[in-house]
Design a protein around this motif. Structure first.
Motif, PDB file in Angstrom:
ATOM      1  N   LEU A 280       0.846  -1.191   0.000  1.00  0.00           N
ATOM      2  CA  LEU A 280       0.000   0.000   0.000  1.00  0.00           C
ATOM      3  C   LEU A 280       0.880   1.240   0.000  1.00  0.00           C
ATOM      4  N   ARG A 281       0.456   2.258  -0.753  1.00  0.00           N
ATOM      5  CA  ARG A 281       1.215   3.505  -0.782  1.00  0.00           C
ATOM      6  C   ARG A 281       0.279   4.682  -0.949  1.00  0.00           C
ATOM      7  N   ALA A 282       0.609   5.777  -0.259  1.00  0.00           N
ATOM      8  CA  ALA A 282      -0.130   7.029  -0.376  1.00  0.00           C
ATOM      9  C   ALA A 282       0.871   8.165  -0.490  1.00  0.00           C
ATOM     10  N   ARG A 283       0.581   9.119  -1.364  1.00  0.00           N
ATOM     11  CA  ARG A 283       1.481  10.260  -1.566  1.00  0.00           C
ATOM     12  C   ARG A 283       0.663  11.508  -1.847  1.00  0.00           C
ATOM     13  N   THR A 284       1.070  12.626  -1.268  1.00  0.00           N
ATOM     14  CA  THR A 284       0.411  13.886  -1.554  1.00  0.00           C
ATOM     15  C   THR A 284       1.433  15.002  -1.645  1.00  0.00           C
ATOM     16  N   GLU A 285       1.190  15.958  -2.543  1.00  0.00           N
ATOM     17  CA  GLU A 285       1.980  17.178  -2.673  1.00  0.00           C
ATOM     18  C   GLU A 285       1.022  18.365  -2.598  1.00  0.00           C
ATOM     19  N   ASP A 308       2.208   6.058 -10.451  1.00  0.00           N
ATOM     20  CA  ASP A 308       0.841   6.435 -10.100  1.00  0.00           C
ATOM     21  C   ASP A 308       0.013   6.583 -11.370  1.00  0.00           C
ATOM     22  N   LEU A 309      -1.263   6.209 -11.284  1.00  0.00           N
ATOM     23  CA  LEU A 309      -2.167   6.240 -12.439  1.00  0.00           C
ATOM     24  C   LEU A 309      -1.487   5.666 -13.672  1.00  0.00           C
ATOM     25  N   ARG A 310      -1.061   4.424 -13.576  1.00  0.00           N
ATOM     26  CA  ARG A 310      -0.261   3.790 -14.618  1.00  0.00           C
ATOM     27  C   ARG A 310      -1.040   3.516 -15.910  1.00  0.00           C
ATOM     28  N   GLY A 311      -2.343   3.733 -15.899  1.00  0.00           N
ATOM     29  CA  GLY A 311      -3.117   3.563 -17.121  1.00  0.00           C
ATOM     30  C   GLY A 311      -3.215   4.820 -17.960  1.00  0.00           C
ATOM     31  N   PHE A 312      -2.647   5.939 -17.477  1.00  0.00           N
ATOM     32  CA  PHE A 312      -2.686   7.214 -18.191  1.00  0.00           C
ATOM     33  C   PHE A 312      -1.302   7.569 -18.714  1.00  0.00           C
ATOM     34  N   ARG A 313      -1.278   8.519 -19.650  1.00  0.00           N
ATOM     35  CA  ARG A 313      -0.006   9.025 -20.153  1.00  0.00           C
ATOM     36  C   ARG A 313       0.777   9.712 -19.046  1.00  0.00           C
ATOM     37  N   ARG A 314       2.081   9.767 -19.247  1.00  0.00           N
ATOM     38  CA  ARG A 314       2.925  10.470 -18.277  1.00  0.00           C
ATOM     39  C   ARG A 314       2.543  11.946 -18.219  1.00  0.00           C
ATOM     40  N   TYR A 315       2.481  12.484 -16.989  1.00  0.00           N
ATOM     41  CA  TYR A 315       2.137  13.889 -16.742  1.00  0.00           C
ATOM     42  C   TYR A 315       0.765  14.246 -17.339  1.00  0.00           C
ATOM     43  N   ARG A 316      -0.168  13.314 -17.234  1.00  0.00           N
ATOM     44  CA  ARG A 316      -1.489  13.547 -17.834  1.00  0.00           C
ATOM     45  C   ARG A 316      -2.242  14.671 -17.130  1.00  0.00           C
ATOM     46  N   ILE A 323      -2.964  14.109  -4.956  1.00  0.00           N
ATOM     47  CA  ILE A 323      -2.962  12.962  -4.058  1.00  0.00           C
ATOM     48  C   ILE A 323      -2.967  11.709  -4.924  1.00  0.00           C
ATOM     49  N   ALA A 324      -2.191  10.713  -4.525  1.00  0.00           N
ATOM     50  CA  ALA A 324      -2.101   9.462  -5.281  1.00  0.00           C
ATOM     51  C   ALA A 324      -2.110   8.299  -4.305  1.00  0.00           C
ATOM     52  N   LEU A 325      -2.914   7.271  -4.611  1.00  0.00           N
ATOM     53  CA  LEU A 325      -3.031   6.072  -3.788  1.00  0.00           C
ATOM     54  C   LEU A 325      -2.786   4.848  -4.669  1.00  0.00           C
ATOM     55  N   THR A 326      -2.110   3.854  -4.118  1.00  0.00           N
ATOM     56  CA  THR A 326      -1.809   2.641  -4.872  1.00  0.00           C
ATOM     57  C   THR A 326      -1.912   1.431  -3.943  1.00  0.00           C
ATOM     58  N   ALA A 327      -2.502   0.353  -4.455  1.00  0.00           N
ATOM     59  CA  ALA A 327      -2.530  -0.934  -3.755  1.00  0.00           C
ATOM     60  C   ALA A 327      -2.083  -2.015  -4.729  1.00  0.00           C
ATOM     61  N   GLU A 328      -1.173  -2.875  -4.278  1.00  0.00           N
ATOM     62  CA  GLU A 328      -0.678  -3.976  -5.098  1.00  0.00           C
ATOM     63  C   GLU A 328      -0.773  -5.293  -4.336  1.00  0.00           C
ATOM     64  N   TYR A 329      -1.106  -6.333  -5.057  1.00  0.00           N
ATOM     65  CA  TYR A 329      -1.079  -7.697  -4.533  1.00  0.00           C
ATOM     66  C   TYR A 329       0.005  -8.443  -5.302  1.00  0.00           C
ATOM     67  N   ARG A 330       1.052  -8.881  -4.588  1.00  0.00           N
ATOM     68  CA  ARG A 330       2.202  -9.515  -5.221  1.00  0.00           C
ATOM     69  C   ARG A 330       2.355 -10.944  -4.716  1.00  0.00           C
ATOM     70  N   TRP A 331       2.721 -11.845  -5.612  1.00  0.00           N
ATOM     71  CA  TRP A 331       2.994 -13.203  -5.190  1.00  0.00           C
ATOM     72  C   TRP A 331       4.086 -13.813  -6.075  1.00  0.00           C
ATOM     73  N   ASP A 344      -4.652   1.812  -8.985  1.00  0.00           N
ATOM     74  CA  ASP A 344      -4.166   3.161  -8.688  1.00  0.00           C
ATOM     75  C   ASP A 344      -5.345   4.130  -8.633  1.00  0.00           C
ATOM     76  N   GLY A 345      -5.256   5.097  -7.749  1.00  0.00           N
ATOM     77  CA  GLY A 345      -6.223   6.185  -7.692  1.00  0.00           C
ATOM     78  C   GLY A 345      -5.490   7.498  -7.491  1.00  0.00           C
ATOM     79  N   GLY A 346      -6.058   8.573  -7.976  1.00  0.00           N
ATOM     80  CA  GLY A 346      -5.399   9.865  -7.798  1.00  0.00           C
ATOM     81  C   GLY A 346      -6.237  11.010  -8.293  1.00  0.00           C
ATOM     82  N   ASN A 347      -5.868  12.209  -7.851  1.00  0.00           N
ATOM     83  CA  ASN A 347      -6.590  13.406  -8.264  1.00  0.00           C
ATOM     84  C   ASN A 347      -5.690  14.621  -8.071  1.00  0.00           C
ATOM     85  N   VAL A 348      -5.870  15.622  -8.922  1.00  0.00           N
ATOM     86  CA  VAL A 348      -5.216  16.922  -8.744  1.00  0.00           C
ATOM     87  C   VAL A 348      -6.279  17.938  -8.383  1.00  0.00           C
TER      88      VAL A 348
END
Length: 401
Positions: A280-285, A308-316, A323-331, A344-348
């Motif tokens: 889990l990761r959270a980041r805000t500026e 963050d928001l890996r489905g969008f173009r860079r610097y979209r 604010i950016a939130l990310t959750a990953e399940y790794r195995w 991924d979730g995020g908003n400006v």
């Protein structure tokens, strides 16, 4: 049902053995048993590890020995195939280090820098560093301000940075604290992508503050972090928290001055004997300034990247706060190879008091993580993210998240 059967067997078997007569083998039989055990041990020792283990181990040695790395960073602006190089030369028993780094991508994107670091012998592991770098980013993309910007307003601009930093840091246990003062020289101009309209021709100063005039910056700031992860480059459990505060003093245009605090937190939760991990990761500026001041668009917080928001173009997405939130399940699917599913979730947003978790943009996807088992370091990371605007592919060598 089976686990209860084996548990009962484990408890009852010793009781049955207590009722049996103990048989002591003869000397000849004991010698035969010992010889068979030694032969079995020799056979196990002579077995070579699987070919996949050797391949990943050799790849890890090569990546950490050769200072040139390759990546495909999202197929977005300034991305595509890129090569990276990092060189480190230490002298005086490791107390003095010289660092050189560079990055070159298609469309003539490049960064080059050098740094000199001095490490003291104090119990606080104090370090002092002087660094300088130059970047030329000729095709950065801009879509307009805020979360409602349109993909159809895609433009490009050029940004050139020259940065000098004087930094001091202390490292005690799991904690690190540092302060720095930097000088940032900026130049923003017309982008070089002939297929896109220039940012200057589509957006004015209201939608792209600083588009017509730029300022150099004096940037003092301090940061602190606590790292409780088991393996920083391949974490399976633990916590990481980092906070930074920078003050941007615009030297030529005081209305472009602002303060920027940022916070990032990560948590890793293992289960199934540590073979599976929830990350889990959270980041805000955030940006703070007076009412008659504004953050230039080329220094605003952005969303859309390989983290963050890996489905969008860079610097979209651009705006003064994010604010950016990310959750990953790794195995682990094989030795040295992990699979990951992520959301991924995020908003400006424009003002800090508009902070909200509602109406966030989202993306999801899957990825692979190639791990060096010998030193628990990330060798490569491949992600594919999907969003309402399509999909992106990200390949980093080496990188963590």
């Amino acid at each position: 049902m089976y686990r209860w059967f084996f548990l009962s067997l484990t408890l009852l078997l010793p009781l049955e053995l207590l009722g049996q007569e103990t048989v002591i083998p003869s000397a000849g039989r004991a010698a035969q048993i010992q010889e068979e055990s030694q032969e079995k041990a020799r056979q196990l020792a002579s077995e070579s590890p699987p070919a996949s283990d050797n391949s990943l181990r050799n790849l890890g040695k090569l990546i950490h020995f050769v200072p040139i790395h390759f990546g495909v960073e999202g197929l977005g602006p300034g991305a595509g195939p890129a090569i990276h190089s990092r060189l480190l030369q230490e002298t005086d028993g490791g107390h003095l280090a010289l660092r050189l780094w560079g990055r070159l991508a298609i469309h003539e994107f490049y960064t080059a820098g050098a740094g000199l670091e001095f490490k003291t012998a104090s119990p606080y592991n104090a370090t002092f560093a002087l660094e300088g770098s130059h970047s030329d980013l000729p095709q950065l993309e801009y879509y307009g301000p805020g979360p409602d910007s349109s993909i159809h307003n895609r433009t490009d601009f050029r940004r050139e940075d020259t940065l000098f930093n004087l930094r001091a840091a202390v490292h005690t246990g799991h904690a690190l604290a540092a302060c720095r003062v930097g000088e940032l020289l900026l130049n923003v101009g017309t982008g070089t992508n002939d297929k896109l309209a220039s940012t200057q021709s589509v957006f004015g100063p209201d939608q792209a503050p600083g588009i017509a005039v730029q300022s150099n910056y004096l940037i003092p700031g301090c940061s602190a972090q606590i790292d409780l992860r088991d393996f920083p480059e391949d974490p399976h459990k633990g916590t990481f928290v980092a906070a930074t505060f920078d003050r941007y003093f615009a030297q030529n245009q005081t209305r472009f001055s602002f303060s920027r605090p940022s916070i990032m937190a990560e948590q890793y939760i293992p289960f199934f004997n540590g073979k599976r991990v929830i990350a889990l990761r959270a980041r805000t500026e955030l940006s703070f300034h007076s009412d008659n001041q504004v953050v230039p668009f080329y220094l605003q917080s952005t969303l859309g990247s390989d983290t963050d928001l890996r489905g969008f173009r860079r610097y979209r997405f651009y705006d003064e706060n994010s604010i950016a939130l990310t959750a990953e399940y790794r195995w682990e699917i094989a030795t040295g190879l992990n699979m990951a599913l992520f959301v991924d979730g995020g908003n400006v947003f424009h003002r800090p008091d508009q902070f909200s978790l509602a109406q966030m943009e989202g993306s999801a996807g899957f990825g692979l993580r190639f791990i060096s088992q010998s030193d628990r370091k990330m060798l490569a990371r491949l992600d594919m993210g999907f969003s309402r605007e399509g999909f992106r592919v990200w390949l980093k060598v080496p990188e963590l998240f």
